[in-house]
Design an enzyme around this catalytic site. Structure first.
Site: not given
Length: 463
Positions: A318, A349
């Site tokens: 990521n 998140h």
């Protein structure tokens, strides 16, 4: 999920059309901005229905902040509003959907837009509200000197190439792409004449797109064949725990973690290919004179699978989110930048407890791994056999540490997470704490990092 794949495949076709028929030589910047924005809005509505209103509300709220807030506070207000709205949406998802929510719900695009909003706000603050000597070399390069127009702002946040799965890119790079300066700008940065070219080249992304589509296809096949057959939940099954030795459980943990990766490889590589197909993502020329199209790449699979340190693994997984965390948090945190960055990552998140188990565990393991590397690695560089042995051991430990850390991220809830950690005796937590007690790391303060950044800037200027 079907809508997600359909939108991305249609976006891929639209991207090829965009590069060929709406290239900067055939269409004005305003037309390119408008097309990218309208298609992005259509994809959002098609994929997420009325939930897409959350994207548009957040975008317009922060456009108001960007135009009304004072420059010294623009990055703070934008950060609080964007992260606050994202967190409220995460909370609503918990109560509405509980733990069965699909990963492709509207929060995914909202998370990417939050990254873009805060990135632009920080870079605008750097460009207008700070002196050049206060910035790092990267902050100077990416600083935005004027507020964008509404069309530019909407295009940057809602364009069809990244509205569904990202990745986040820098505002100056995106505007240069729309205006047709992107490739030439990157070539000038790497001094293309020294790479053996007699005239300014015009690289094509077709080869890079085909290569990434092949990776996407392989990832899809692996997802369909492996992921369903090796569920993460099996590692806390009572029968499995009763009849499986500790080392075998660790081995199976590695297998199920590997099986969970292909869906991320698929989504991120396809998103990268969509941007490349539109002509966006050129990053320069490598040492062999090969054109590189990895400016927006979100992962480096080879470096992930061969990582010999926790840091190396994180830096190649990521990638664009890691870059965002560094630019808006790590480089600006007054103290404890590592801890604050992990906490922001968890908050971004969502609010599932498993995320916080993962990122708090990640803080411990990152600091412990850094201490071991700084204090021990140099003893193994004296000979090739020692270096090979060190790399093999650190690879195995890194892979197991990552598996140990990310298991709660997949499990989400508290009960299975605690059950899992009990089954493996909290061994990584205990080892990390012992390492930190024996080899403590003094946190790097903001003043020290600012002095280092200034020294780097002065060095660049002298060259």
């Amino acid at each position: 999920q079907i809508n997600f794949v359909a939108c991305q495949l249609f976006a891929l076709l639209a991207a090829f059309w965009f590069r060929i028929y709406l290239s900067p030589s055939h269409a004005s910047s305003a037309v390119r901005h408008a097309f990218a924005t309208l298609f992005g809005i259509y994809f959002a509505v098609f994929c997420f229905g009325w939930y897409s209103i959350h994207l548009f509300v957040l975008v317009m709220m922060n456009y108001g902040i960007m135009n009304m807030a004072s420059i010294p506070n623009i990055h703070r207000y934008s950060f609080v509003v964007a992260m606050g709205y994202l967190t409220l949406c995460h909370i609503s998802r918990i109560y509405i959907f509980h733990y069965g929510i699909l990963t492709t719900d509207f929060s995914g695009p909202l998370m990417i837009i939050t990254q873009k909003i805060t990135t632009l706000a920080c870079q605008l603050h750097d460009g207008i509200g700070r002196q050049a000597e206060e910035l790092t070399a990267e902050q100077n390069r990416l600083a935005v000197k004027s507020r964008p127009s509404l069309l530019e702002y909407l295009s940057y946040l809602l364009n069809f190439m990244s509205i569904i799965a990202g990745p986040c890119s820098n505002y100056k790079d995106y505007i240069a792409f729309i205006e047709g300066r992107h490739v030439h700008m990157k070539l000038l940065e790497v001094n293309w004449k020294q790479k053996g070219y007699n005239r300014l080249p015009d690289p094509s992304p077709t080869g890079a797109v085909m290569y990434k589509l092949c990776i996407t296809l392989v990832s899809l096949i692996l997802f369909l064949t492996l992921t369903k057959n090796f569920p993460m939940a099996y590692i806390i099954d009572n029968e499995f725990l009763d009849r499986t030795p500790f080392l075998s459980r660790l081995g199976y943990l590695y297998v199920v973690t590997q099986a969970a990766k292909p869906k991320y490889y698929f989504a991120w590589t396809l998103a990268d290919a969509v941007n490349n197909a539109a002509g966006y993502g050129f990053s320069g020329v490598d040492e062999r004179g090969t054109f590189r199209w990895d400016l927006l790449s979100n992962l480096n699979i080879w470096n992930i699978e061969t990582a010999t340190s926790f840091k190396m693994y994180i830096e190649n997984w990521n990638i664009q989110t890691a870059a965002w965390l560094k630019r808006v948090c790590y480089d600006r945190a007054p103290w404890y930048p590592t801890a604050l960055t992990f906490i922001l990552s968890a908050l971004w998140h969502g609010i599932y407890p498993g995320y916080y188990f993962t990122f708090l565990t990640g803080i411990l393991i990152t600091l412990a791994a850094r201490a071991i590397r700084n204090n021990c690695r140099h003893y193994f560089l004296s000979s090739v056999p020692l270096k090979i042995a060190y790399d093999v051991v650190t690879w195995a430990v890194t892979q197991l540490a990552v598996c140990y850390t990310v298991a709660p991220f997949v499990m989400l809830a508290v009960e299975p997470t605690i059950k899992f950690y009990k089954s493996v005796y909290f061994h990584m937590h205990i080892l990390s704490i012992l390492v930190l007690l024996l080899l403590p790391i003094r946190p790097q303060t903001h003043s020290v990092r600012r002095a280092q950044n200034q020294a780097m800037l002065n060095s660049i200027k002298s060259k």
